[in-house]
Design a protein around this motif. Structure first.
Motif, PDB file in Angstrom:
ATOM      1  N   ASP A  80       1.193  -1.371  -0.064  1.00 42.40           N
ATOM      2  CA  ASP A  80      -0.149  -0.046  -0.294  1.00 42.40           C
ATOM      3  C   ASP A  80       1.132   1.539  -0.248  1.00 42.40           C
ATOM      4  N   SER A  81       0.679   2.402  -0.721  1.00 38.39           N
ATOM      5  CA  SER A  81       1.126   3.674  -1.214  1.00 38.39           C
ATOM      6  C   SER A  81       1.104   4.175  -0.371  1.00 38.39           C
ATOM      7  N   GLY A 130      -2.705   8.751  -0.416  1.00 40.38           N
ATOM      8  CA  GLY A 130      -4.131   9.617  -0.327  1.00 40.38           C
ATOM      9  C   GLY A 130      -3.574  11.343   0.005  1.00 40.38           C
ATOM     10  N   ALA A 131      -2.751  11.723  -0.938  1.00 41.26           N
ATOM     11  CA  ALA A 131      -2.146  13.197  -0.492  1.00 41.26           C
ATOM     12  C   ALA A 131      -3.003  13.933  -1.071  1.00 41.26           C
ATOM     13  N   ARG A 132      -3.655  15.151  -1.036  1.00 42.17           N
ATOM     14  CA  ARG A 132      -4.479  16.147  -1.019  1.00 42.17           C
ATOM     15  C   ARG A 132      -3.726  16.613  -2.531  1.00 42.17           C
ATOM     16  N   ARG A 133      -5.106  16.459  -3.171  1.00 41.79           N
ATOM     17  CA  ARG A 133      -4.506  17.281  -4.739  1.00 41.79           C
ATOM     18  C   ARG A 133      -4.379  18.921  -4.498  1.00 41.79           C
ATOM     19  N   ASP A 134      -3.904  19.232  -5.128  1.00 43.73           N
ATOM     20  CA  ASP A 134      -3.064  20.457  -4.692  1.00 43.73           C
ATOM     21  C   ASP A 134      -2.527  21.627  -6.821  1.00 43.73           C
ATOM     22  N   ALA A 144      18.394   2.310   5.450  1.00 42.32           N
ATOM     23  CA  ALA A 144      17.748   3.472   5.555  1.00 42.32           C
ATOM     24  C   ALA A 144      17.967   4.503   4.320  1.00 42.32           C
ATOM     25  N   LEU A 145      18.789   4.937   3.732  1.00 43.32           N
ATOM     26  CA  LEU A 145      19.085   5.634   2.914  1.00 43.32           C
ATOM     27  C   LEU A 145      18.777   5.241   1.575  1.00 43.32           C
ATOM     28  N   GLU A 146      18.344   4.069   1.324  1.00 41.72           N
ATOM     29  CA  GLU A 146      18.171   3.425  -0.082  1.00 41.72           C
ATOM     30  C   GLU A 146      16.190   3.728   0.179  1.00 41.72           C
ATOM     31  N   ALA A 147      16.369   3.523   1.325  1.00 40.74           N
ATOM     32  CA  ALA A 147      14.235   3.671   1.897  1.00 40.74           C
ATOM     33  C   ALA A 147      14.072   4.717   1.053  1.00 40.74           C
ATOM     34  N   ALA A 148      14.681   5.407   1.215  1.00 35.58           N
ATOM     35  CA  ALA A 148      15.179   7.448   1.262  1.00 35.58           C
ATOM     36  C   ALA A 148      14.806   7.651   0.566  1.00 35.58           C
ATOM     37  N   ARG A 149      15.815   7.469   0.005  1.00 28.44           N
ATOM     38  CA  ARG A 149      15.619   8.332  -1.459  1.00 28.44           C
ATOM     39  C   ARG A 149      14.886   7.620  -2.043  1.00 28.44           C
ATOM     40  N   THR A 150      14.285   5.655  -2.312  1.00 27.38           N
ATOM     41  CA  THR A 150      13.781   5.024  -3.169  1.00 27.38           C
ATOM     42  C   THR A 150      12.061   6.060  -2.734  1.00 27.38           C
ATOM     43  N   ALA A 151      11.890   6.761  -2.060  1.00 28.53           N
ATOM     44  CA  ALA A 151      10.731   6.907  -1.417  1.00 28.53           C
ATOM     45  C   ALA A 151      10.424   8.268  -1.859  1.00 28.53           C
ATOM     46  N   ILE A 152      11.402   9.718  -2.010  1.00 31.04           N
ATOM     47  CA  ILE A 152      11.432  10.870  -2.154  1.00 31.04           C
ATOM     48  C   ILE A 152      11.225  10.214  -4.602  1.00 31.04           C
ATOM     49  N   ILE A 157       5.860  10.406   2.732  1.00 34.13           N
ATOM     50  CA  ILE A 157       6.716  10.479   1.889  1.00 34.13           C
ATOM     51  C   ILE A 157       8.075   9.035   3.365  1.00 34.13           C
ATOM     52  N   ALA A 158       7.931   9.776   4.114  1.00 31.12           N
ATOM     53  CA  ALA A 158       8.435   9.130   5.351  1.00 31.12           C
ATOM     54  C   ALA A 158       7.645   7.495   5.631  1.00 31.12           C
ATOM     55  N   ALA A 159       6.895   8.008   5.275  1.00 37.93           N
ATOM     56  CA  ALA A 159       5.586   6.242   6.073  1.00 37.93           C
ATOM     57  C   ALA A 159       6.263   5.314   4.900  1.00 37.93           C
ATOM     58  N   GLU A 160       5.739   5.332   3.904  1.00 38.75           N
ATOM     59  CA  GLU A 160       6.505   4.970   2.699  1.00 38.75           C
ATOM     60  C   GLU A 160       7.929   4.570   1.947  1.00 38.75           C
ATOM     61  N   ALA A 161       9.047   5.425   3.173  1.00 41.41           N
ATOM     62  CA  ALA A 161       9.944   5.447   3.471  1.00 41.41           C
ATOM     63  C   ALA A 161      10.326   3.999   4.351  1.00 41.41           C
ATOM     64  N   GLN A 162       9.583   4.302   5.409  1.00 37.70           N
ATOM     65  CA  GLN A 162       9.505   3.476   5.775  1.00 37.70           C
ATOM     66  C   GLN A 162       8.698   1.643   6.170  1.00 37.70           C
ATOM     67  N   ALA A 163       7.629   1.577   5.186  1.00 43.23           N
ATOM     68  CA  ALA A 163       7.286   0.627   4.689  1.00 43.23           C
ATOM     69  C   ALA A 163       7.831  -0.156   3.363  1.00 43.23           C
ATOM     70  N   ILE A 164       8.992   0.644   2.984  1.00 45.49           N
ATOM     71  CA  ILE A 164      10.064   0.120   2.312  1.00 45.49           C
ATOM     72  C   ILE A 164      10.868  -0.508   2.935  1.00 45.49           C
ATOM     73  N   LEU A 165      11.386  -0.205   4.130  1.00 48.85           N
ATOM     74  CA  LEU A 165      12.271  -0.144   4.687  1.00 48.85           C
ATOM     75  C   LEU A 165      12.714  -1.435   5.393  1.00 48.85           C
ATOM     76  N   ARG A 166      10.975  -1.447   5.763  1.00 45.41           N
ATOM     77  CA  ARG A 166      10.339  -3.020   6.525  1.00 45.41           C
ATOM     78  C   ARG A 166      10.638  -3.953   5.210  1.00 45.41           C
ATOM     79  N   ARG A 167      10.121  -3.810   3.924  1.00 45.41           N
ATOM     80  CA  ARG A 167      10.606  -4.517   3.271  1.00 45.41           C
ATOM     81  C   ARG A 167      11.836  -4.715   3.079  1.00 45.41           C
ATOM     82  N   LEU A 168      12.470  -4.117   2.626  1.00 42.33           N
ATOM     83  CA  LEU A 168      14.331  -3.881   2.872  1.00 42.33           C
ATOM     84  C   LEU A 168      14.591  -5.174   3.700  1.00 42.33           C
ATOM     85  N   ALA A 169      14.360  -4.788   4.595  1.00 41.86           N
ATOM     86  CA  ALA A 169      14.901  -5.968   6.165  1.00 41.86           C
ATOM     87  C   ALA A 169      14.757  -7.049   6.034  1.00 41.86           C
TER      88      ALA A 169
END
Ligand SMILES: *Cc1c(COP(=O)(O)O)cnc(C)c1O
Length: 476
Positions: free
Chosen positions: A5-6, A10-14, A49-57, A76-88
């Motif tokens: 789940d990304s 849910g981000a607002r349209r702008d 963590a670095l890879e997760a942050a970069r991927t999310a950004i 973005i941080a929540a996305e990075a957290q989810a990526i990190l969980r999968r990577l680890a």
């Protein structure tokens, strides 16, 4: 966690992003350090963590380029957290096998018995007399540990364990038939699976394949006609994963042994599954046993440790002492040798046979022996967990792993209907933690309790309940 789940969804349209082509939105995205600072807990390695942050950004940037709004830093941080969980998460993990295929190669074949697990743990934790003769205080051989038990449980003069049965066959052919001929029936020049083809293995070993007979019928006379001065061996191969029925003929091992020995050639028998007991006692057709093959005159019998034997991955070569000794001395024995954990598990497994305790101790036999009273109530409980979407159906569990092709045991499965399709529900079950692997049949998801450890029953029921509940929002 189920599915991917990304957090960006849910981000607002702008409106700004669309007006200036996203340039200001891109500028609004946080830097790597900002996202990293948000990734706390878990003690994850910095590189991950670095890879997760970069991927999310990078994903956020991509979303903006596609005309979307800049996601908030928290998303973005929540996305990075989810990526990190999968990577680890370690790539290899436990899975619940609800397929009803007992020796499922893709799910790791034979689960080990408790004795074997304990022996492996002990061998892993400290030092051992792996290659040390304790009486003499001198160097010993790791092969000694296996030899005696293989002898006792198979009746062979000698035995050797290598990495797997494919390695055992390659080694036997290379050592005894390189540059010479090996006779194989056309009905047995088979592909076992995973690109393991008998003609290819023969070629790799440096032996020359001489095919005789036809796909369905091969006679002793066909072998006799092909035997000559160049013949190193007759190779018999268990067809493993298919049956030839109807108008068929295949000589007895004893006839082939007599023919081979009369010409100074060997009879090699690739049994595949390495059955040591009578399968008829478990309600499946007779599987040739290692002892039968040896008594019929096979010089070397080759089989897997993790098929019907119910032990760790390895290949066992059992047979005549002089031949096994030659294999043991060959450089390939070093290249293909088994490690101490395998030896520990193999010996504990063989010891269970020696004690006559295989039905109680070895999971493969324990699972095969299960009957309606043990299976049906479990399937019923799972069906109930699905509310109105579940029922119990009679089905078949199969042995798999190339043993007893076509044979199976009656079983009782929970059959689940999902609003959005069985494939989707089955996929969602694989997303459970630990994953649950089921199968689809006639538009229903089937779960067979025979191959599921009872300790996992509650987990399976909970996953079924969660995934089939009417309010399982967005789920199957
Ligand atoms: C499974 C099988 C093999 C390969 O055994 P592995 O232990 O998987 O390497 C070889 N021959 C036969 C007949 C088999 O059934």
């Amino acid at each position: 966690m189920i599915g991917h789940d990304s957090a960006m969804g849910g981000a607002r349209r702008d409106g700004v992003a669309r007006q200036d082509g996203g340039v200001s939105s891109l500028r609004a995205l946080p830097g790597v350090e900002t996202v990293l600072a948000e990734l706390r807990g878990g003690g994850h390695p910095h590189a991950l963590a670095l890879e997760a942050a970069r991927t999310a950004i990078a994903r956020a940037r991509e979303a903006v380029r596609n005309g979307g709004p800049a996601p908030p830093t928290a998303a973005i941080a929540a996305e990075a957290q989810a990526i990190l969980r999968r990577l680890a998460r370690p790539s290899l993990g436990r899975a619940v096998n609800a397929t009803g295929v007992i020796l499922q190669t893709n799910l790791g074949r034979a689960p080990l018995g408790e004795r074997a697990i304990a022996a492996m743990t002990e061998a892993a934790r400290g030092y051992s007399n792996l290659e040390f003769d304790l009486a003499e205080g001198t160097r010993g051989s790791r092969h000694e540990h296996v030899r005696d038990l293989v002898r006792r449980v198979t009746g062979a003069e000698d035995g050797l364990a290598v990495n797997n049965n494919a390695a055992a066959l390659l080694m036997a052919l290379q050592v005894f038939a390189r540059g010479r001929e090996v006779i194989v029936s056309r009905g047995e020049a088979v592909e076992i699976g995973g690109r393991f083809r008998i003609p290819d293995v023969l070629r790799e070993s440096g032996a020359r394949l001489v095919e005789v007979g036809t796909t369905n019928r091969t006679y002793a006379a066909d072998y006799a006609a092909a035997l000559g001065d160049e013949t190193a061996a007759i190779l018999r191969v268990h067809r493993s994963n298919f049956e030839v029925t109807g108008f068929t003929a295949r000589p007895e091992a004893s006839e082939l042994a007599a023919l081979a020995h009369a010409r100074g050639a060997l009879l090699l028998d690739d049994l595949g599954s390495g059955c040591l007991v009578e399968t008829v006692d478990y309600g499946i057709p007779h599987e040739p046993t290692v002892g039968e093959s040896l008594r019929a005159g096979a010089d070397l019998v080759l089989f897997s440790g993790d098929k019907l034997l119910g032990g760790p991955q390895c290949g066992v070569i059992a047979g005549r002492e002089a031949l096994v000794a030659e294999l043991r001395r060959h450089p390939l024995a070093r290249a293909l040798r088994v490690d101490k954990l395998t030896i520990a598990a193999l010996n504990a497994t063989l010891a269970a046979y020696l004690a006559g305790a295989e039905r109680e101790e070895i999971p493969v036999w324990r699972m095969l022996a299960l009957d309606e009273p043990q299976l049906r109530p479990r399937a019923e409980a799972w069906a109930r967990a699905a509310g109105g979407r579940g029922r119990v159906v009679e089905s078949r569990s199969v042995v798999g792993g190339g043993a007893a092709p076509g044979a199976g045991r009656p079983t009782w499965c929970a059959a689940l209907r999902a609003e959005r399709g069985a494939e989707r529900l089955t996929r969602a079950l694989r997303g459970a933690d630990p994953p649950i692997v089921a199968r689809v049949e006639d538009g229903e998801t089937l779960l067979d309790p025979r191959t599921v450890d009872e300790r996992d029953d509650a987990h399976v029921a909970a996953a079924i309940a969660a995934l089939t509940a009417p309010d399982a929002g967005g789920r199957p």
